[in-house]
Design a protein around this motif. Structure first.
Motif, mmCIF file in Angstrom:
data_model
loop_
_atom_site.group_PDB
_atom_site.id
_atom_site.type_symbol
_atom_site.label_atom_id
_atom_site.label_comp_id
_atom_site.label_asym_id
_atom_site.label_seq_id
_atom_site.Cartn_x
_atom_site.Cartn_y
_atom_site.Cartn_z
ATOM 1 N N TYR A 73 0.844 -1.188 0.000
ATOM 2 C CA TYR A 73 0.000 0.000 0.000
ATOM 3 C C TYR A 73 0.883 1.243 0.000
ATOM 4 C CZ TYR A 73 -2.920 3.614 2.194
ATOM 5 O OH TYR A 73 -3.557 4.778 2.506
ATOM 6 N N GLN A 74 0.650 2.112 -0.977
ATOM 7 C CA GLN A 74 1.435 3.339 -1.132
ATOM 8 C C GLN A 74 0.642 4.509 -0.540
ATOM 9 O OE1 GLN A 74 4.662 3.124 -2.702
ATOM 10 N NE2 GLN A 74 4.130 0.964 -2.324
ATOM 11 N N GLU A 75 0.866 4.756 0.730
ATOM 12 C CA GLU A 75 0.063 5.743 1.427
ATOM 13 C C GLU A 75 0.240 7.153 0.853
ATOM 14 O OE1 GLU A 75 3.769 4.985 3.942
ATOM 15 O OE2 GLU A 75 2.413 3.871 2.642
ATOM 16 N N HIS A 76 1.424 7.434 0.332
ATOM 17 C CA HIS A 76 1.667 8.776 -0.202
ATOM 18 C C HIS A 76 0.899 9.032 -1.503
ATOM 19 C CE1 HIS A 76 4.625 6.024 -1.953
ATOM 20 N NE2 HIS A 76 4.533 6.764 -3.034
ATOM 21 N N GLU A 77 0.344 7.982 -2.109
ATOM 22 C CA GLU A 77 -0.428 8.151 -3.337
ATOM 23 C C GLU A 77 -1.908 8.392 -3.059
ATOM 24 O OE1 GLU A 77 0.201 4.878 -5.946
ATOM 25 O OE2 GLU A 77 2.391 5.136 -6.012
ATOM 26 N N TYR A 81 -5.372 9.589 2.916
ATOM 27 C CA TYR A 81 -4.594 8.933 3.965
ATOM 28 C C TYR A 81 -4.219 9.915 5.075
ATOM 29 C CZ TYR A 81 -0.440 7.177 6.314
ATOM 30 O OH TYR A 81 0.481 6.819 7.256
ATOM 31 N N SER A 82 -4.175 9.401 6.302
ATOM 32 C CA SER A 82 -3.625 10.167 7.415
ATOM 33 C C SER A 82 -3.020 9.221 8.438
ATOM 34 C CB SER A 82 -4.698 11.036 8.082
ATOM 35 O OG SER A 82 -5.720 10.230 8.638
ATOM 36 N N CYS A 118 -3.103 3.921 11.269
ATOM 37 C CA CYS A 118 -3.322 4.907 10.218
ATOM 38 C C CYS A 118 -4.793 4.904 9.815
ATOM 39 C CB CYS A 118 -2.447 4.594 9.006
ATOM 40 S SG CYS A 118 -0.672 4.633 9.369
ATOM 41 N N ALA A 119 -5.161 5.821 8.948
ATOM 42 C CA ALA A 119 -6.548 5.917 8.496
ATOM 43 C C ALA A 119 -6.591 6.270 7.021
ATOM 44 C CB ALA A 119 -7.301 6.972 9.308
ATOM 45 N N ASP A 120 -7.615 5.746 6.349
ATOM 46 C CA ASP A 120 -7.893 6.063 4.956
ATOM 47 C C ASP A 120 -9.355 5.715 4.719
ATOM 48 O OD1 ASP A 120 -7.621 6.718 2.219
ATOM 49 O OD2 ASP A 120 -5.581 5.928 2.187
ATOM 50 N N VAL A 121 -9.828 5.842 3.504
ATOM 51 C CA VAL A 121 -11.162 5.355 3.183
ATOM 52 C C VAL A 121 -11.029 3.992 2.538
ATOM 53 C CG1 VAL A 121 -12.152 7.649 2.948
ATOM 54 C CG2 VAL A 121 -11.209 6.500 0.937
ATOM 55 N N VAL A 122 -12.059 3.154 2.696
ATOM 56 C CA VAL A 122 -11.976 1.782 2.232
ATOM 57 C C VAL A 122 -13.351 1.289 1.806
ATOM 58 C CG1 VAL A 122 -12.407 0.721 4.487
ATOM 59 C CG2 VAL A 122 -11.026 -0.508 2.807
ATOM 60 N N TYR A 123 -13.374 0.337 0.912
ATOM 61 C CA TYR A 123 -14.558 -0.479 0.673
ATOM 62 C C TYR A 123 -14.089 -1.870 0.303
ATOM 63 C CZ TYR A 123 -13.703 1.148 -4.152
ATOM 64 O OH TYR A 123 -13.139 1.494 -5.346
ATOM 65 N N ALA A 124 -14.950 -2.829 0.476
ATOM 66 C CA ALA A 124 -14.603 -4.226 0.241
ATOM 67 C C ALA A 124 -15.273 -4.703 -1.028
ATOM 68 C CB ALA A 124 -15.049 -5.097 1.419
#
Length: 478
Positions: A73-77, A81-82, A118-124
């Motif tokens: 996972y490339q968080e900087h992309e 992301y936080s 960490c945190a980001d948005v997600v869906y499955a």
């Protein structure tokens, strides 16, 4: 896959360390998460025995990049992301100065991981089956472990990470519920009976409920009676039987079927753990079980052995009698398939779950290896116990439902195929890339079209459904 879940419960070695145990098995079930803006795919093991979700991030050092399905996972992309700062940790109490929230886990057989919250948005959703885009409401804020170090099995497993589904705060389904994506605190797992190879479909998961169109028998309910401070899903085994003849279903009408009870001295309370690939019963049961087995089969229950085709057909189906829900099961006719009234009239609201040879045996190199073992401790009903059922984890009502199922949304005539678009086999990735440099072809990768990040799967009655696939591992019987 997990390896050795013993009596000791999970505990925190320090505030930020989560201790667990692994089982080594024949395969594992996974779903695809789409994380970030724009979304990146991470393939995660479906695990009702864990609460944390996580996967390797860009700074993960020596983390097995050649083994996993997706790139890290490339968080900087991701613009969404936080990193969670000290003082706002959900899963970690230990902060280092003004830094973030460290997380780590160590396992009995030597594997470990470390990272930060960490945190980001997600869906499955699925990678080879398309779903229905429903807009902005289903992607949700997601806290997870951004892993920066892996050792042992975590480095070499095919799956990128894990999806924690136990009852603890912060588990995946609880975050969905808190975000308003699902209305009810429940989810179901339906693992196919088929012997799936890697990347093939292996079932379905429904967050927020269950889909009764999958059910081959009525859903009946075991009582989930775990301690209040435990995140695990416990059931109580009241009795065990061995049935010869009558097929693999609990709904047997074979006139020549015979049932022998295993003489248990007491009840046992194992957990149901989808991340453990095989089933482990308490060693206190072994003597009585092996004696009953040997009397019926005529050979010793062992780690592995050769069976002819005729011998295999004569092997018994193991039937577990689980303590049932006295509230909801009373609505069923006493002769309903799966109720215990035919074998134990005094406890007619208990439920019966069939565990046939096709699930407790695995064929390799001319031998059948037993995917049922005995260990000290509480016991684990693993993925092969779940297989062939739609299993509903109903948290608020304290019950676990079982309905026999092939777990196939594409079976004609069951009324479910219409929920998938006609082009489900091939739908181009809307963001024009292959999920981040992973091994799957662009034409095989699915991420839904949506106004923001989108949602794969389909929505029905306040529930979100996604498709499950399976990795396959060679299982050593020795």
């Amino acid at each position: 896959p997990k390896r050795s879940l013993l009596e000791e419960r999970r505990y925190l070695a320090t505030d930020e360390e989560h201790i667990d145990h692994l089982h080594w098995g024949i395969g594992t079930h996974y779903v695809d998460l789409w994380v970030g803006c724009p979304p990146q795919r991470q393939t995660v093991i479906v695990d009702t025995g864990s609460h944390l979700s996580g996967f390797p991030c860009s700074d993960c050092v020596d983390c097995g990049s050649g083994f996993h399905v997706s790139r890290f996972y490339q968080e900087h992309e991701s613009s969404c992301y936080s990193a969670i700062p000290c003082g706002r940790c959900d899963h970690s109490e230990a902060c280092v100065g003004g830094g973030g929230c460290p997380l780590s886990a160590y396992y009995a057989e030597g594997s470990s991981w470390a990272g930060a919250e960490c945190a980001d948005v997600v869906y499955a959703g699925g990678s080879t089956l398309a779903g229905v885009a429903v807009g902005d409401e289903a992607p949700f804020p997601f806290r997870f472990a951004c892993k920066t170090r892996l050792t042992g099995l975590f480095r070499t497993q095919l799956a990128d990470g894990i999806m924690g589904l136990d009852k603890s705060p912060g588990s995946f389904w609880r975050q969905m519920h808190a975000a308003g994506v699902i209305a009810d605190r429940k989810f179901s797992l339906c693992y196919s009976l088929e012997q799936w190879e890697r990347k093939q479909r292996a079932g379905a998961m429904v967050f927020g409920g269950t889909d009764d169109r999958l059910h081959g028998t009525p859903m009946i309910y075991a009582e989930e009676d775990g301690p209040r401070d435990s995140g695990w899903y416990y059931v109580t085994i009241n009795r065990i039987y061995l049935r010869v003849g009558g097929g693999e279903s609990i709904a047997s009408n074979h006139s020549r079927a015979t049932v022998t009870e295993v003489k248990m001295e007491r009840q046992f309370r194992p957990i149901i753990d989808s991340g453990t690939t095989i089933t482990y019963l308490p060693s206190a049961l072994k003597g009585a079980f092996v004696e009953a087995w040997s009397n019926i089969v005529g050979v010793t229950f062992s780690k592995a052995r050769h069976f002819t085709a005729e011998e295999y057909k004569s092997l018994p189906t193991i039937i577990f009698q689980l303590a049932g829900s006295n509230t909801i099961n009373v609505g069923h006719n006493s002769s309903s398939p799966g109720l215990a009234s035919t074998l134990d009239p005094a406890n007619g609201h208990d439920i019966l779950v069939a565990f046939p040879p096709s699930r407790y045996l695995e064929f390799y190199d001319g031998y059948y290896a037993f995917a049922l073992k005995f260990e000290p401790g509480l016991g684990v009903l693993g993925a092969n116990f779940i297989a062939g059922h739609d299993v509903l984890f109903d948290i608020d009502n304290g019950q676990i439902g079982f309905a026999e199922s092939r777990c196939d949304y594409q079976i004609s005539g069951n009324g479910t195929a219409g929920d998938l678009p006609d082009d489900y086999e091939r739908r181009e990735h809307p963001f024009g890339y292959d999920g981040g440099g992973d091994r799957r072809r662009k034409s095989d990768v699915y991420s839904p079209v949506a106004r923001r990040c989108g949602v794969p799967g389909w929505v029905r009655g306040g529930a979100v459904a996604v498709l499950i696939a399976a990795f396959r591992f060679k299982y050593s019987p020795v």
